[in-house]
Design an enzyme around this catalytic site. Structure first.
Site, PDB file in Angstrom:
ATOM      1  N   GLY A 184      -1.899  -3.884   3.009  1.00  0.00           N
ATOM      2  CA  GLY A 184      -1.460  -5.200   2.560  1.00  0.00           C
ATOM      3  C   GLY A 184      -0.124  -5.530   3.201  1.00  0.00           C
ATOM      4  O   GLY A 184       0.598  -4.632   3.654  1.00  0.00           O
ATOM      5  N   GLY A 185       0.202  -6.821   3.247  1.00  0.00           N
ATOM      6  CA  GLY A 185       1.459  -7.226   3.866  1.00  0.00           C
ATOM      7  C   GLY A 185       1.521  -6.743   5.299  1.00  0.00           C
ATOM      8  O   GLY A 185       0.604  -6.964   6.089  1.00  0.00           O
ATOM      9  N   ASP A 186       2.597  -6.055   5.644  1.00  0.00           N
ATOM     10  CA  ASP A 186       2.762  -5.522   7.007  1.00  0.00           C
ATOM     11  C   ASP A 186       2.672  -3.996   7.009  1.00  0.00           C
ATOM     12  O   ASP A 186       3.302  -3.332   7.833  1.00  0.00           O
ATOM     13  CB  ASP A 186       4.081  -5.994   7.622  1.00  0.00           C
ATOM     14  CG  ASP A 186       5.289  -5.582   6.792  1.00  0.00           C
ATOM     15  OD1 ASP A 186       5.102  -4.984   5.707  1.00  0.00           O
ATOM     16  OD2 ASP A 186       6.431  -5.839   7.221  1.00  0.00           O
ATOM     17  N   GLU A 187       1.910  -3.422   6.087  1.00  0.00           N
ATOM     18  CA  GLU A 187       1.773  -1.973   5.965  1.00  0.00           C
ATOM     19  C   GLU A 187       0.387  -1.516   6.403  1.00  0.00           C
ATOM     20  O   GLU A 187      -0.636  -2.066   5.971  1.00  0.00           O
ATOM     21  CB  GLU A 187       2.032  -1.522   4.528  1.00  0.00           C
ATOM     22  CG  GLU A 187       3.461  -1.784   4.065  1.00  0.00           C
ATOM     23  CD  GLU A 187       3.686  -1.385   2.625  1.00  0.00           C
ATOM     24  OE1 GLU A 187       4.851  -1.158   2.249  1.00  0.00           O
ATOM     25  OE2 GLU A 187       2.696  -1.308   1.861  1.00  0.00           O
TER      26      GLU A 187
END
Length: 265
Positions: A184-187
């Site tokens: 999720g996000g930038d992970e």
């Protein structure tokens, strides 16, 4: 005008003058007769065989019945075929719906990579295999540096396309036995089986940092980001999926505090 049966007993009676209708059946044929009673006697003025008159009508009716039966059979066959087709269509739609539900439950909608649920399932399978083979499992936890400024400057659509490009680069780096997932996000997380005593984890973390530090070009716009990578190993650091992910996450934060664009274990 009155209707009477043209039998001898009735013909000989005293009846009024006028017109009469009668019918008789002989030799399997039905006939109708028209009679006229005059003062001078009883005269037959017409006579027709009903079979001759009705035969064309009956034939037409029989043909109509045959056509009707044929049309009914065709109609029933068409309806049956439609019901079968509808049944198959319904089954296909249910399978498609089930497949879509499974995809949404297991894959990231932006990048197409496995999501957290599928990641944990695959990690559990890797751990079971590693226990049997006395091998290791490498977990890389990747957080993109400077992604938020790019996303804020160029917009979420641009940011999503950048995430897709990051996913492509990570997939190109690792062989098919590895799993690349987006949490999720930038992970992102990478799972890899490894033989004991190898330096695979450090080498993989360095490759990720180098590849993601190279500029990206999207719609003619060049942007640069980097990555901080945390590393956890099975069985040295943890022996469960959740603990390994948590350990790699903690190592990633140590890499960020060390100055980003690096890795820690």
């Amino acid at each position: 005008t009155r209707t009477v049966q043209p039998v001898i007993a009735e013909i000989e009676r005293e009846v009024e003058e006028g017109d009469y209708m009668g019918e008789s059946r002989a030799d399997g044929q039905t006939r109708i007769f028209g009679w006229r009673r005059l003062s001078s006697g009883l005269f037959m003025v017409s006579g027709l065989m009903l079979e001759d008159v009705l035969a064309p009508v009956r034939q037409a009716r029989e043909r109509a019945m045959v056509r009707g039966m044929a049309l009914s059979a065709v109609f029933v066959a068409v309806i049956a075929a439609l019901l079968v087709a509808l049944g198959r269509y319904g089954q296909a739609m249910r399978r498609l719906a089930a497949a879509e539900i499974w995809l949404r439950a297991n894959f990231d909608l932006v990048t197409g990579l496995p999501n957290r649920a599928l990641l944990l399932d695959r990690l559990e399978r890797m751990l079971e295999h590693a226990r049997r083979q006395d091998a290791e499992v490498v977990v890389l936890f990747i957080d993109l540096d400077l992604f938020k400024p790019v996303n804020d400057r160029f917009g979420h659509e641009f940011g999503d396309r950048l995430l897709v490009e990051v996913a492509h680069r990570l997939e190109q780096l690792f062989r098919s036995e590895a799993t690349v997932a987006r949490l999720g996000g930038d992970e992102f997380v990478v799972l890899m089986p490894a033989a004991r005593g190898t330096a695979l984890a450090g080498q993989a973390a360095e490759k990720v940092g180098e590849r993601l530090s190279e500029p990206f070009e999207i719609d003619g716009q060049a942007v640069s980001i980097s990555a901080s990578v945390g590393v956890a190993l099975f069985p040295q650091d943890a022996d469960s999926p959740a603990a390994l992910i948590a350990g790699a996450d903690a190592a990633m934060y140590r890499a960020k505090h060390a100055g980003r664009t690096t890795w820690r274990s």
